[in-house]
Design a protein around this motif. Structure first.
Motif, PDB file in Angstrom:
ATOM      1  N   ALA A 192       0.824  -1.213   0.000  1.00 54.20           N
ATOM      2  CA  ALA A 192       0.000   0.000   0.000  1.00 54.20           C
ATOM      3  C   ALA A 192       0.857   1.261   0.000  1.00 54.20           C
ATOM      4  O   ALA A 192       0.422   2.315  -0.474  1.00 54.20           O
ATOM      5  CB  ALA A 192      -0.923   0.003   1.226  1.00 54.20           C
ATOM      6  N   SER A 193       2.064   1.161   0.536  1.00 51.73           N
ATOM      7  CA  SER A 193       2.882   2.361   0.796  1.00 51.73           C
ATOM      8  C   SER A 193       4.321   2.156   0.371  1.00 51.73           C
ATOM      9  O   SER A 193       4.784   1.022   0.189  1.00 51.73           O
ATOM     10  CB  SER A 193       2.914   2.652   2.310  1.00 51.73           C
ATOM     11  N   GLY A 194       5.019   3.269   0.280  1.00 51.94           N
ATOM     12  CA  GLY A 194       6.483   3.281   0.238  1.00 51.94           C
ATOM     13  C   GLY A 194       7.092   2.373  -0.820  1.00 51.94           C
ATOM     14  O   GLY A 194       6.729   2.390  -2.003  1.00 51.94           O
ATOM     15  N   ILE A 233      -2.289  -4.697   5.076  1.00 54.18           N
ATOM     16  CA  ILE A 233      -3.331  -4.562   6.097  1.00 54.18           C
ATOM     17  C   ILE A 233      -4.202  -3.337   5.843  1.00 54.18           C
ATOM     18  O   ILE A 233      -5.267  -3.193   6.427  1.00 54.18           O
ATOM     19  CB  ILE A 233      -2.749  -4.483   7.528  1.00 54.18           C
ATOM     20  N   VAL A 267       0.458 -10.200   7.212  1.00 50.32           N
ATOM     21  CA  VAL A 267       1.450 -11.254   6.941  1.00 50.32           C
ATOM     22  C   VAL A 267       1.753 -12.136   8.153  1.00 50.32           C
ATOM     23  O   VAL A 267       2.445 -13.135   8.035  1.00 50.32           O
ATOM     24  CB  VAL A 267       2.780 -10.687   6.376  1.00 50.32           C
ATOM     25  N   SER A 323      15.144  -7.406   2.375  1.00 51.43           N
ATOM     26  CA  SER A 323      15.922  -7.463   3.616  1.00 51.43           C
ATOM     27  C   SER A 323      16.350  -6.041   3.960  1.00 51.43           C
ATOM     28  O   SER A 323      15.550  -5.110   3.912  1.00 51.43           O
ATOM     29  CB  SER A 323      17.093  -8.441   3.460  1.00 51.43           C
ATOM     30  N   GLN A 347      20.285  -3.494   4.713  1.00 54.89           N
ATOM     31  CA  GLN A 347      21.687  -3.520   5.158  1.00 54.89           C
ATOM     32  C   GLN A 347      21.728  -3.834   6.650  1.00 54.89           C
ATOM     33  O   GLN A 347      22.703  -4.402   7.152  1.00 54.89           O
ATOM     34  CB  GLN A 347      22.408  -2.192   4.811  1.00 54.89           C
ATOM     35  N   TYR A 395      14.243  -4.949  14.966  1.00 58.97           N
ATOM     36  CA  TYR A 395      14.198  -4.787  13.506  1.00 58.97           C
ATOM     37  C   TYR A 395      15.418  -5.459  12.860  1.00 58.97           C
ATOM     38  O   TYR A 395      15.296  -6.225  11.903  1.00 58.97           O
ATOM     39  CB  TYR A 395      14.156  -3.298  13.151  1.00 58.97           C
ATOM     40  N   GLY A 439      19.300   0.348   1.341  1.00 58.02           N
ATOM     41  CA  GLY A 439      19.905   1.208   2.350  1.00 58.02           C
ATOM     42  C   GLY A 439      18.844   2.184   2.833  1.00 58.02           C
ATOM     43  O   GLY A 439      17.677   1.807   2.989  1.00 58.02           O
TER      44      GLY A 439
HETATM   45  P1  NAP Z   1       6.460   1.487   5.043  1.00 58.22           P
HETATM   46  O1  NAP Z   1       6.411   2.802   4.322  1.00 58.22           O
HETATM   47  O2  NAP Z   1       6.238   1.458   6.521  1.00 58.22           O
HETATM   48  O3  NAP Z   1       5.447   0.486   4.330  1.00 58.22           O
HETATM   49  C1  NAP Z   1       5.252  -0.780   4.840  1.00 58.22           C
HETATM   50  C2  NAP Z   1       3.874  -1.265   4.443  1.00 58.22           C
HETATM   51  O4  NAP Z   1       3.664  -2.550   5.062  1.00 58.22           O
HETATM   52  C3  NAP Z   1       2.767  -0.348   4.951  1.00 58.22           C
HETATM   53  O5  NAP Z   1       1.732  -0.256   3.981  1.00 58.22           O
HETATM   54  C4  NAP Z   1       2.284  -1.082   6.197  1.00 58.22           C
HETATM   55  O6  NAP Z   1       0.954  -0.766   6.570  1.00 58.22           O
HETATM   56  C5  NAP Z   1       2.413  -2.513   5.728  1.00 58.22           C
HETATM   57  N1  NAP Z   1       2.354  -3.471   6.827  1.00 58.22           N
HETATM   58  C6  NAP Z   1       2.730  -3.286   8.134  1.00 58.22           C
HETATM   59  N2  NAP Z   1       2.469  -4.393   8.838  1.00 58.22           N
HETATM   60  C7  NAP Z   1       1.921  -5.297   7.982  1.00 58.22           C
HETATM   61  C8  NAP Z   1       1.430  -6.609   8.127  1.00 58.22           C
HETATM   62  N3  NAP Z   1       1.409  -7.230   9.321  1.00 58.22           N
HETATM   63  N4  NAP Z   1       0.932  -7.245   7.041  1.00 58.22           N
HETATM   64  C9  NAP Z   1       0.903  -6.635   5.837  1.00 58.22           C
HETATM   65  N5  NAP Z   1       1.346  -5.377   5.642  1.00 58.22           N
HETATM   66  C10 NAP Z   1       1.859  -4.713   6.702  1.00 58.22           C
HETATM   67  O7  NAP Z   1       7.872   0.769   4.845  1.00 58.22           O
HETATM   68  P2  NAP Z   1       9.004   0.977   3.714  1.00 58.22           P
HETATM   69  O8  NAP Z   1       9.963   1.991   4.186  1.00 58.22           O
HETATM   70  O9  NAP Z   1       8.370   1.118   2.388  1.00 58.22           O
HETATM   71  O10 NAP Z   1       9.759  -0.421   3.829  1.00 58.22           O
HETATM   72  C11 NAP Z   1       9.424  -1.510   2.980  1.00 58.22           C
HETATM   73  C12 NAP Z   1      10.444  -2.612   3.177  1.00 58.22           C
HETATM   74  O11 NAP Z   1      11.760  -2.113   2.919  1.00 58.22           O
HETATM   75  C13 NAP Z   1      10.493  -3.201   4.581  1.00 58.22           C
HETATM   76  O12 NAP Z   1      10.769  -4.577   4.500  1.00 58.22           O
HETATM   77  C14 NAP Z   1      11.657  -2.471   5.209  1.00 58.22           C
HETATM   78  O13 NAP Z   1      12.231  -3.185   6.273  1.00 58.22           O
HETATM   79  C15 NAP Z   1      12.597  -2.399   4.024  1.00 58.22           C
HETATM   80  N6  NAP Z   1      13.616  -1.366   4.171  1.00 58.22           N
HETATM   81  C16 NAP Z   1      13.264  -0.061   4.177  1.00 58.22           C
HETATM   82  C17 NAP Z   1      14.256   0.899   4.307  1.00 58.22           C
HETATM   83  C18 NAP Z   1      13.939   2.367   4.305  1.00 58.22           C
HETATM   84  O14 NAP Z   1      14.883   3.166   4.501  1.00 58.22           O
HETATM   85  N7  NAP Z   1      12.708   2.773   4.075  1.00 58.22           N
HETATM   86  C19 NAP Z   1      15.592   0.499   4.467  1.00 58.22           C
HETATM   87  C20 NAP Z   1      15.907  -0.846   4.453  1.00 58.22           C
HETATM   88  C21 NAP Z   1      14.894  -1.788   4.298  1.00 58.22           C
HETATM   89  P3  NAP Z   1       0.740   0.452   7.655  1.00 58.22           P
HETATM   90  O15 NAP Z   1       1.067   1.713   6.921  1.00 58.22           O
HETATM   91  O16 NAP Z   1      -0.702   0.328   8.043  1.00 58.22           O
HETATM   92  O17 NAP Z   1       1.686   0.155   8.785  1.00 58.22           O
END
Ligand code: NAP
Length: 256
Positions: free
Chosen positions: A14-16, A37, A66, A148, A150, A162, A193
């Motif tokens: 849904a996001s990001g 969700i 999930v 995953s 870094q 985390y 990253g």
């Molecule tokens: P985000 O903006 O928080 O988006 C995560 C999405 O997952 C949101 O839509 C969230 O819904 C949803 N979600 C949360 N709990 C869930 C569940 N139990 N079942 C299904 N969906 C769920 O995160 P992001 O920054 O895009 O990150 C995406 C991935 O990249 C993650 O695996 C993160 O660890 C990884 N990552 C991100 C970064 C970074 O800098 N952003 C860096 C390294 C790795 P809600 O909005 O309702 O919570």
């Protein structure tokens, strides 16, 4: 149209980053099950499905937590209903508590492990169970791309649960890749990253952004599209003979 006639499930779409992945896969022709969700993007704007459909692509929303096996199995079943098979599974959903060890409660630990580790286990298991039953196309029965970080390889400063959860994703990716390669199931990960998304709080605190930039040789922080392009590559047949890789998309953080 590198993914013409393919079906994909993307969790947390849904996001990001997940939203960018779903859009990128759909741009290349995949029919995408947006599994989250919520449908509401954290960063505001149109939903993932509306964005994809407006651009002429194919996507459906599937309400999916999930941490629940049924939700993941039905997400896979939706993909099969649409395209007759599951070609691509992207396990992207994750959460964090932004706490050091001594401030991490058992509830925090259980919640983060349930999403970041168990959620990826359940997503991979649902995908592998389905993929084992489908025919090879060329050399491949199906592809899994886990997200995953870094911070699954080096410490996540003051973000204990985390980092441990992400280390589990790095490990699971290698194990699944090795165990199922002989069946034509390809499992890899993309390790972002610092990526600027709609996250709030500590993730975008000025000192955290400054820290991230100080660790990143490339002169900007990441964009969701940077990660989505790498996922597209690993989800496509261009990624041949690449098995169990954790592909860094980090502006050089891990090289630094
Ligand atoms: P985000 O903006 O928080 O988006 C995560 C999405 O997952 C949101 O839509 C969230 O819904 C949803 N979600 C949360 N709990 C869930 C569940 N139990 N079942 C299904 N969906 C769920 O995160 P992001 O920054 O895009 O990150 C995406 C991935 O990249 C993650 O695996 C993160 O660890 C990884 N990552 C991100 C970064 C970074 O800098 N952003 C860096 C390294 C790795 P809600 O909005 O309702 O919570």
């Amino acid at each position: 149209m590198r993914l013409k006639d393919k079906t994909a499930v993307v969790t947390g779409a849904a996001s990001g980053i997940g939203k960018a992945i779903a859009i990128r896969l759909a741009e290349e022709g995949a029919a995408v099950v947006v599994a989250d969700i919520t449908e509401t993007p954290r960063e505001g704007g149109q939903t993932t499905v509306a964005t994809i459909v407006a651009a002429g692509g194919q996507a459906v929303f599937h309400s999916c937590d999930v941490t629940r096996n049924d939700d993941l199995e039905t997400a896979v079943a939706r993909a099969v209903e649409i395209g007759g098979r599951l070609d691509i599974m992207v396990n992207n959903a994750a959460i964090g508590t932004d706490t050091p060890l001594h401030e991490t409660s058992e509830q925090d630990w259980d919640r983060v492990m349930a999403v970041n580790a168990k959620g990826v286990f359940l997503g991979c298991r649902a995908a592998v169970r389905r993929m084992l039953d489908q025919e090879l196309i060329g050399e491949v029965r199906g592809r899994i791309v886990n997200i995953s970080s870094q911070h699954g390889m080096i410490r996540a400063p003051n973000d204990f649960d985390y980092g441990v959860g992400k280390a589990a994703v790095v490990y699971m990716t290698r194990q699944i890749a090795g165990d199922y390669a002989e069946h034509g199931i390809v499992c890899n990960a993309v390790a972002p990253g610092k990526i600027l998304t709609g996250k709030t709080g500590r993730a975008i605190a000025p000192e955290m952004l400054a820290y991230s930039q100080s660790r990143t040789p490339w002169p900007r922080l990441g964009r969701p599209a940077d990660v989505a392009n790498a996922v597209l590559f690993l989800a496509s047949d261009e990624a041949s003979y690449i098995i169990g890789e954790n592909l860094m998309v980090d502006g050089g953080w891990m090289a630094n």
